[in-house]
Design a protein around this motif. Structure first.
Motif, PDB file in Angstrom:
ATOM      1  N   THR A  84       0.854  -1.191   0.000  1.00  0.00           N
ATOM      2  CA  THR A  84       0.000   0.000   0.000  1.00  0.00           C
ATOM      3  C   THR A  84       0.885   1.233   0.000  1.00  0.00           C
ATOM      4  O   THR A  84       2.059   1.162   0.379  1.00  0.00           O
ATOM      5  CB  THR A  84      -0.892   0.037   1.257  1.00  0.00           C
ATOM      6  OG1 THR A  84      -0.096  -0.358   2.378  1.00  0.00           O
ATOM      7  CG2 THR A  84      -2.091  -0.876   1.131  1.00  0.00           C
ATOM      8  N   LEU A  85       0.308   2.381  -0.410  1.00  0.00           N
ATOM      9  CA  LEU A  85       1.085   3.614  -0.439  1.00  0.00           C
ATOM     10  C   LEU A  85       1.179   4.186   0.973  1.00  0.00           C
ATOM     11  O   LEU A  85       0.249   4.056   1.764  1.00  0.00           O
ATOM     12  CB  LEU A  85       0.414   4.627  -1.375  1.00  0.00           C
ATOM     13  CG  LEU A  85       0.456   4.250  -2.857  1.00  0.00           C
ATOM     14  CD1 LEU A  85      -0.376   5.216  -3.681  1.00  0.00           C
ATOM     15  CD2 LEU A  85       1.904   4.225  -3.367  1.00  0.00           C
ATOM     16  N   PRO A  86       2.306   4.823   1.280  1.00  0.00           N
ATOM     17  CA  PRO A  86       2.477   5.361   2.630  1.00  0.00           C
ATOM     18  C   PRO A  86       1.602   6.593   2.869  1.00  0.00           C
ATOM     19  O   PRO A  86       1.300   7.330   1.930  1.00  0.00           O
ATOM     20  CB  PRO A  86       3.961   5.744   2.655  1.00  0.00           C
ATOM     21  CG  PRO A  86       4.301   6.011   1.236  1.00  0.00           C
ATOM     22  CD  PRO A  86       3.462   5.079   0.417  1.00  0.00           C
ATOM     23  N   THR A  87       1.174   6.788   4.108  1.00  0.00           N
ATOM     24  CA  THR A  87       0.383   7.972   4.440  1.00  0.00           C
ATOM     25  C   THR A  87       1.251   9.043   5.106  1.00  0.00           C
ATOM     26  O   THR A  87       0.860  10.187   5.228  1.00  0.00           O
ATOM     27  CB  THR A  87      -0.765   7.594   5.398  1.00  0.00           C
ATOM     28  OG1 THR A  87      -0.205   6.844   6.484  1.00  0.00           O
ATOM     29  CG2 THR A  87      -1.805   6.744   4.687  1.00  0.00           C
ATOM     30  N   HIS A  88       2.415   8.642   5.595  1.00  0.00           N
ATOM     31  CA  HIS A  88       3.348   9.606   6.202  1.00  0.00           C
ATOM     32  C   HIS A  88       4.775   9.144   5.926  1.00  0.00           C
ATOM     33  O   HIS A  88       4.987   8.020   5.480  1.00  0.00           O
ATOM     34  CB  HIS A  88       3.110   9.702   7.710  1.00  0.00           C
ATOM     35  CG  HIS A  88       3.326   8.389   8.432  1.00  0.00           C
ATOM     36  ND1 HIS A  88       4.503   8.058   9.065  1.00  0.00           N
ATOM     37  CD2 HIS A  88       2.513   7.317   8.584  1.00  0.00           C
ATOM     38  CE1 HIS A  88       4.394   6.850   9.597  1.00  0.00           C
ATOM     39  NE2 HIS A  88       3.200   6.369   9.319  1.00  0.00           N
ATOM     40  N   ASP A  89       5.777   9.979   6.164  1.00  0.00           N
ATOM     41  CA  ASP A  89       7.193   9.648   5.953  1.00  0.00           C
ATOM     42  C   ASP A  89       7.439   8.946   4.611  1.00  0.00           C
ATOM     43  O   ASP A  89       8.017   7.866   4.569  1.00  0.00           O
ATOM     44  CB  ASP A  89       7.718   8.719   7.063  1.00  0.00           C
ATOM     45  CG  ASP A  89       7.724   9.373   8.432  1.00  0.00           C
ATOM     46  OD1 ASP A  89       8.626  10.176   8.681  1.00  0.00           O
ATOM     47  OD2 ASP A  89       6.803   9.079   9.220  1.00  0.00           O
ATOM     48  N   ARG A  90       6.967   9.578   3.526  1.00  0.00           N
ATOM     49  CA  ARG A  90       7.008   8.898   2.224  1.00  0.00           C
ATOM     50  C   ARG A  90       8.413   8.433   1.845  1.00  0.00           C
ATOM     51  O   ARG A  90       8.629   7.284   1.453  1.00  0.00           O
ATOM     52  CB  ARG A  90       6.464   9.831   1.142  1.00  0.00           C
ATOM     53  CG  ARG A  90       4.964   9.697   0.955  1.00  0.00           C
ATOM     54  CD  ARG A  90       4.455  10.757  -0.003  1.00  0.00           C
ATOM     55  NE  ARG A  90       5.145  10.728  -1.296  1.00  0.00           N
ATOM     56  CZ  ARG A  90       5.769  11.778  -1.830  1.00  0.00           C
ATOM     57  NH1 ARG A  90       5.795  12.932  -1.198  1.00  0.00           N
ATOM     58  NH2 ARG A  90       6.350  11.675  -3.004  1.00  0.00           N
ATOM     59  N   ALA A  91       9.371   9.360   1.955  1.00  0.00           N
ATOM     60  CA  ALA A  91      10.735   9.018   1.531  1.00  0.00           C
ATOM     61  C   ALA A  91      11.272   7.854   2.352  1.00  0.00           C
ATOM     62  O   ALA A  91      11.837   6.893   1.821  1.00  0.00           O
ATOM     63  CB  ALA A  91      11.643  10.228   1.677  1.00  0.00           C
ATOM     64  N   ASN A  92      11.056   7.927   3.653  1.00  0.00           N
ATOM     65  CA  ASN A  92      11.555   6.890   4.557  1.00  0.00           C
ATOM     66  C   ASN A  92      10.906   5.547   4.254  1.00  0.00           C
ATOM     67  O   ASN A  92      11.555   4.499   4.328  1.00  0.00           O
ATOM     68  CB  ASN A  92      11.253   7.326   6.000  1.00  0.00           C
ATOM     69  CG  ASN A  92      11.937   6.431   7.011  1.00  0.00           C
ATOM     70  OD1 ASN A  92      12.798   5.637   6.661  1.00  0.00           O
ATOM     71  ND2 ASN A  92      11.534   6.545   8.257  1.00  0.00           N
ATOM     72  N   TYR A  93       9.638   5.557   3.848  1.00  0.00           N
ATOM     73  CA  TYR A  93       8.905   4.326   3.544  1.00  0.00           C
ATOM     74  C   TYR A  93       9.597   3.549   2.423  1.00  0.00           C
ATOM     75  O   TYR A  93       9.923   2.369   2.549  1.00  0.00           O
ATOM     76  CB  TYR A  93       7.479   4.683   3.137  1.00  0.00           C
ATOM     77  CG  TYR A  93       6.573   3.504   2.821  1.00  0.00           C
ATOM     78  CD1 TYR A  93       5.913   2.827   3.830  1.00  0.00           C
ATOM     79  CD2 TYR A  93       6.369   3.094   1.491  1.00  0.00           C
ATOM     80  CE1 TYR A  93       5.056   1.772   3.545  1.00  0.00           C
ATOM     81  CE2 TYR A  93       5.522   2.034   1.189  1.00  0.00           C
ATOM     82  CZ  TYR A  93       4.868   1.374   2.223  1.00  0.00           C
ATOM     83  OH  TYR A  93       4.026   0.330   1.943  1.00  0.00           O
ATOM     84  N   TRP A  94       9.859   4.248   1.317  1.00  0.00           N
ATOM     85  CA  TRP A  94      10.460   3.568   0.172  1.00  0.00           C
ATOM     86  C   TRP A  94      11.898   3.175   0.458  1.00  0.00           C
ATOM     87  O   TRP A  94      12.380   2.129   0.053  1.00  0.00           O
ATOM     88  CB  TRP A  94      10.374   4.440  -1.089  1.00  0.00           C
ATOM     89  CG  TRP A  94       8.945   4.674  -1.475  1.00  0.00           C
ATOM     90  CD1 TRP A  94       8.257   5.850  -1.424  1.00  0.00           C
ATOM     91  CD2 TRP A  94       8.008   3.682  -1.932  1.00  0.00           C
ATOM     92  NE1 TRP A  94       6.959   5.661  -1.825  1.00  0.00           N
ATOM     93  CE2 TRP A  94       6.773   4.344  -2.144  1.00  0.00           C
ATOM     94  CE3 TRP A  94       8.076   2.310  -2.184  1.00  0.00           C
ATOM     95  CZ2 TRP A  94       5.631   3.689  -2.596  1.00  0.00           C
ATOM     96  CZ3 TRP A  94       6.944   1.654  -2.634  1.00  0.00           C
ATOM     97  CH2 TRP A  94       5.733   2.333  -2.828  1.00  0.00           C
ATOM     98  N   PHE A  95      12.589   4.057   1.183  1.00  0.00           N
ATOM     99  CA  PHE A  95      13.977   3.750   1.509  1.00  0.00           C
ATOM    100  C   PHE A  95      14.064   2.515   2.404  1.00  0.00           C
ATOM    101  O   PHE A  95      14.920   1.648   2.212  1.00  0.00           O
ATOM    102  CB  PHE A  95      14.644   4.952   2.195  1.00  0.00           C
ATOM    103  CG  PHE A  95      16.127   4.773   2.353  1.00  0.00           C
ATOM    104  CD1 PHE A  95      16.973   4.921   1.259  1.00  0.00           C
ATOM    105  CD2 PHE A  95      16.682   4.436   3.577  1.00  0.00           C
ATOM    106  CE1 PHE A  95      18.342   4.746   1.385  1.00  0.00           C
ATOM    107  CE2 PHE A  95      18.053   4.253   3.715  1.00  0.00           C
ATOM    108  CZ  PHE A  95      18.880   4.411   2.625  1.00  0.00           C
ATOM    109  N   THR A  96      13.127   2.427   3.364  1.00  0.00           N
ATOM    110  CA  THR A  96      13.124   1.254   4.243  1.00  0.00           C
ATOM    111  C   THR A  96      12.797  -0.009   3.456  1.00  0.00           C
ATOM    112  O   THR A  96      13.388  -1.064   3.679  1.00  0.00           O
ATOM    113  CB  THR A  96      12.124   1.454   5.406  1.00  0.00           C
ATOM    114  OG1 THR A  96      12.369   2.710   6.013  1.00  0.00           O
ATOM    115  CG2 THR A  96      12.253   0.371   6.450  1.00  0.00           C
ATOM    116  N   ALA A  97      11.857   0.103   2.499  1.00  0.00           N
ATOM    117  CA  ALA A  97      11.525  -1.049   1.654  1.00  0.00           C
ATOM    118  C   ALA A  97      12.771  -1.535   0.903  1.00  0.00           C
ATOM    119  O   ALA A  97      13.058  -2.733   0.845  1.00  0.00           O
ATOM    120  CB  ALA A  97      10.417  -0.682   0.674  1.00  0.00           C
TER     121      ALA A  97
END
Lengths: 117, 405
Positions: free
Chosen positions: B171-184
């Motif tokens: 699912t798409l992130p609702t907060h901390d977008r950059a951190n979400y993809w980087f963590t993935a």
């Protein structure tokens, strides 16, 4: 036979069953009025670095010069090739070729001085 | 199927899959995004299952370890790219794993990780030097079972399993977008460490696998890595339960002990320290071995896990120099957790260098005959490759712009 596919970069095995590098280069003999034929297989020394382009070869060459006896490639005459399968078996003794010069130098000057070697 | 083959799979699975990198990235993911990034662990595990199975099959059918096959098919210059990338990555992952063992020892003793880094490097070195890798291999498989504690801990905490399951769907992130993809991306890099399948294919050559091993290979690839993936999910779920509601970000290994203490008390702390130390130490020795294998196989030197140093001077020198270098950043005081985050991102970025050649090799008729990839494994691997590249292209610019998100 496709030299680039079936010979180049293959693992070399010496007559005692030891690994002795890979085929880093192939030296062809040009003959007037006849197709060229393989004179030597080359391994070690400056042979593989030549394939990295002029500048990198220059650097590799400079490094090799610091290592005693290591800039000479080992030349394996074509008749010394015994069999070709996954590996290429040759009738030489690796320890008597320049291919093993660095290995033996390191053994004598570095590894043997460390404990439990 | 032979016991030795099963043990190889178990090592790759537990002692290999769950190590410092996956513990750190899973904990970070759970702390900020609760269960939302479970899909990244699932994707990465599936990718690793495919890559492990293929490198085992390559060895059993073509009788070549991965590095040798890459050099023969793509030539010396491409091999040098694989080697340089591989050695840089080994250095980073070694620093990560040594740093994690050192941190675990700091947690146990109170003495700073900086003092532990060099002794750990020396003990790891000594184990390979004395030709006792098989002892390390078997004991890290047995001792690594302690990491099952994460699964036990997760069950004891009674998470909402429906919510956990829904995390498997991206699912798409609702907060901390950059951190979400980087963590993935970091999760992918942590799970799919190339050293795993390089060592796996070398082990298959040393054990002289033939085509009769193919079904066992498939089972160990799925089973070993699947177990590892489940444990990673357990760490993520625990972090989602313990840190996320309190808004705590994970920035040190020490914090992650708190994932086990609510359910296990002080024993949770002890088990966490032991798990981190054992799994990261197992990985340390395996990365050293992978780097030496890769160099020796590519240049055609003698290589063997139980090699006597005096008979394998160049090979022994590779892991000796590498492990000593890897201890340096820690001795001078670079934070082990920062090293981990950096290394895992680089690991993900380097994946195409080994995955693309493997894809070509697995479709080579001369090499693989009837055992070459079917359309399904090709399609899944290509899909996986495209997804990781897209993740990477999305994550890195976001991370740079977001300044750490």
């Amino acid at each position: 036979m496709l030299l680039s596919r079936e010979v180049l970069d293959r693992q070399l095995i010496d007559r005692r069953g030891h690994k002795m590098g890979r085929v880093d280069g192939i030296v062809l003999e040009l003959r007037p009025g006849a197709p060229p034929r393989v004179a030597f297989l080359e391994c070690g020394g400056r042979s593989p670095w030549r394939r990295l382009g002029r500048r990198l070869y220059g650097w590799a060459d400079a490094v090799q010069k610091l290592l005693p006896g290591r800039d000479v490639p080992t030349r394996i005459p074509w008749p010394a090739v015994l069999s070709m399968g996954v590996d290429i078996e040759v009738s030489l003794d690796a320890t008597r070729t320049p291919e093993m010069a660095l290995e033996l130098w390191l053994r004598e000057h570095v590894i043997q001085h460390l404990p439990w070697a | 199927m032979k016991i030795s083959q099963l043990s190889l799979g178990v090592v790759t699975g537990i002692g290999g899959f769950l190590e410092a990198g996956s513990i750190a990235t899973s904990a970070q993911a759970g702390a900020v995004f609760r269960y939302q990034l479970i899909w990244a662990v699932v994707l990465a595990t599936a990718g690793l299952v495919l890559l492990t199975e293929m490198s085992g099959r390559l060895a059993a059918v073509s009788k070549r370890a991965l590095t040798g096959a890459i050099r023969e098919r793509f030539g010396f210059p491409y091999f040098m790219i694989v080697l340089v990338v591989g050695l840089v990555l080994s250095f980073l992952v070694l620093a990560t794993e040594i740093g994690a063992v050192a941190t675990a020892l700091q947690m146990a003793s109170g003495i700073s990780y900086r003092w532990w880094a060099l002794p750990i490097a020396l003990v790891g070195w000594l184990l390979l030097w004395r030709g006792t890798f098989s002892v390390v291999e078997n004991s890290s498989a047995m001792l690594g079972l302690i990491s099952m504690a994460f699964a036990v801990g997760a069950v004891m905490m009674h998470p909402h399993w429906g919510e956990v399951a829904s995390g498997m769907i991206p699912t798409l992130p609702t907060h901390d977008r950059a951190n979400y993809w980087f963590t993935a991306v970091s999760i992918v890099g942590a799970s799919i460490s190339p050293y795993l399948y390089f060592v796996y294919s070398s082990g298959a050559i040393e054990e002289k696998w033939d085509e009769s091993y193919l079904s066992g290979n498939r089972i160990t690839a799925v089973f070993g890595n699947g177990m590892g993936g489940l444990l990673s999910i357990a760490v993520l779920v625990l972090a989602g339960l313990v840190f996320e509601p309190r808004g705590i970000k994970v920035e040190h290994y020490q914090q992650i002990a708190a994932t086990l203490t609510p359910s296990m008390g002080h024993w949770g702390f002890i088990i966490f320290v032991a798990t981190l130390a054992i799994t990261a130490f197992g990985a340390t020795v395996e990365v050293m071995l992978a780097a030496a294998y890769m160099t020796a196989q590519g240049f055609g030197w003698e290589w063997a896990e139980d090699a006597r140093p005096r008979e394998h001077a160049r090979y022994s020198l590779v892991y000796t120099v590498l492990v000593l270098l890897a201890a340096v950043p820690l001795v001078i005081g670079i934070d082990p957790f920062k090293v981990t985050n950096f290394s895992m991102a680089i690991s993900a970025a380097s994946l195409p260098v080994s995955v693309l050649p493997l894809l070509v090799l697995m479709n080579d008729h001369e090499l693989m005959g009837d055992h070459r990839n079917g359309w399904l494994s090709n399609a899944v691997l290509v899909l996986f490759g495209v997804l990781s590249v897209v993740l990477l292209l999305v994550a890195i610019p976001l991370q740079i712009m977001g300044g750490g998100g």
